[in-house]
Scaffold this active site. Sequence first.
Site, PDB file in Angstrom:
ATOM      1  N   LYS A 152       2.039  11.543  -1.641  1.00 46.03           N
ATOM      2  CA  LYS A 152       2.997  12.626  -1.409  1.00 46.03           C
ATOM      3  C   LYS A 152       3.480  13.226  -2.723  1.00 46.03           C
ATOM      4  O   LYS A 152       3.827  14.412  -2.769  1.00 46.03           O
ATOM      5  CB  LYS A 152       4.184  12.138  -0.578  1.00 46.03           C
ATOM      6  CG  LYS A 152       3.928  12.135   0.921  1.00 46.03           C
ATOM      7  CD  LYS A 152       2.650  11.434   1.271  1.00 46.03           C
ATOM      8  CE  LYS A 152       2.269  11.356   2.697  1.00 46.03           C
ATOM      9  NZ  LYS A 152       1.014  10.585   2.888  1.00 46.03           N
ATOM     10  N   THR A 204       0.821  -1.209   0.000  1.00 42.37           N
ATOM     11  CA  THR A 204       0.000   0.000   0.000  1.00 42.37           C
ATOM     12  C   THR A 204       0.853   1.256   0.000  1.00 42.37           C
ATOM     13  O   THR A 204       0.592   2.200  -0.749  1.00 42.37           O
ATOM     14  CB  THR A 204      -0.933   0.008   1.223  1.00 42.37           C
ATOM     15  OG1 THR A 204      -1.896  -1.041   1.074  1.00 42.37           O
ATOM     16  CG2 THR A 204      -1.673   1.335   1.346  1.00 42.37           C
ATOM     17  N   HIS A 228      21.972  28.777  12.498  1.00 43.32           N
ATOM     18  CA  HIS A 228      21.135  29.917  12.112  1.00 43.32           C
ATOM     19  C   HIS A 228      21.559  30.428  10.741  1.00 43.32           C
ATOM     20  O   HIS A 228      22.758  30.563  10.475  1.00 43.32           O
ATOM     21  CB  HIS A 228      21.280  31.029  13.142  1.00 43.32           C
ATOM     22  CG  HIS A 228      20.548  32.288  12.776  1.00 43.32           C
ATOM     23  ND1 HIS A 228      19.200  32.433  12.960  1.00 43.32           N
ATOM     24  CD2 HIS A 228      20.990  33.446  12.222  1.00 43.32           C
ATOM     25  CE1 HIS A 228      18.822  33.630  12.554  1.00 43.32           C
ATOM     26  NE2 HIS A 228      19.900  34.262  12.100  1.00 43.32           N
TER      27      HIS A 228
END
Length: 473
Positions: free
Chosen positions: A51, A41, A452
């Site tokens: 998706k 599946t 960051h």
Amino acid sequence: MTITCDIAILGGGTGGYVAAIRAAQLGKDVVIIEEDKLGGTCLHRGCIPSKSLLRSAEVYADIKESESYGIETSGVKVVFPNVQQRKTDIVEQLHQGVQYLMRKNKIKVLHGKGRVTGPSIFSPKSGAVAIELSDGEMETVVPAHLIIATGSRPRILPGLEPDGIHILSSDEALLMEQLPQSIIIIGGGAIGVEWASMLNDFGVQVTIVEAANQLLPQEDGDVSKELTRIFVRRGIKVLTGSKVLVDTYQANDGNFTLNIQQGDQTVSLMAEKLLVSIGRQANIENIGIENTDVRTEKGFIAVNKFMQTGEAHIYAIGDVIGGVQLAHAASHEGIAAVNHIHGETVHPYESQLIPRCVYTRPEVASVGYTEKESKERGLDVKVGKFPFQAIGKSLVHGSKDGFVKVVADVKTNDILGVQMIGVHVTDLISEAALAQVLNATPWEVSQTIHPHPTLSEVLGEAMLAVDGNAIGM
């Protein structure tokens, strides 16, 4: 003809073929019995094709919103047959990859319908598998151990059985040749909200009906509220606390009408298509488990924490055992079962350590217990929450909705659960899952240096927020 082997696996879906590969790595002689295509599946009717469609819908939505990035476009349209072809190409490439892995690991694959037999001349104990091969021939596999991995199928709502025209399950929806003008989705679980998000991005008028009082009933209430807010802003009609009046369904002139009950009010709905997504049921019929001491509970095969059934040499994994019906859960269960068969020390299966991912726009991901579940377990909790709108990379990405929520135990300071809604959170949840495996505290995760600017900073900030020490707000 009779084949003997160390391990036979009934079902070649994600759980089945992953278990087979692990068994082959341990030197086991393995046979997979698969009625359809390897990959099951997940590869052919679930994770991968859905998706693929969701990604196409996301790209289309980004293009429509491109002016906010300083980019002007015109004449953009969805060519749905091409969207479907891309999906098919991806599935086929991955299917070929699974077939290659079977050859690489010298795993024998028998294509046919398998049925577990009781004690016989072939085997003094139950667990042999009689197979009607795809060419009509018969085969018998006699393993030392059997793993049942037969998966699941969409649950049907009596009176609204799929007809492929107006009424669809997720299986039929994946095969649509063109987009409808409008659709009603019954069921606000993971499958329902993914289809709602996708079709809305493609320009379809979407109404989603859920019996519970929130979308994603198994998830955190704050996450559900945020997803509902975003869906409504996008133009999706959300009807929670609603009962479908099945007998009122009527189809005519290319559309249908259907009534729902909301409290004391009856609401009439009309659309071109109806998608029924009310969960999945295990494929336990006609596989012969009645010939064994394998027990079932509430329609699923009962297993212990090592995936063993009522017969110690017969195991079961994946959707067929219920619980967390996700491909990565099935893979984990398959590896755990094989390791246990091999005699390795296996940590007992703990479902709360399985991350749950929902691929809406924005995405939803979680692991462990929600705040409500933790309190229901009698735990004293503290909660940290940090919004994506305070994260620089989120603003750069153009998606500032959502947050990360961390639930921790006041007494032990251990992380009990993490819930996320926001851009790419399905790629962020693994850090939280690792933290729970290691019994980490929020402070320990917060000491991990999150670069960051990245989206991962939101998790570090949420961990600091548990004790009121968030830096960015």
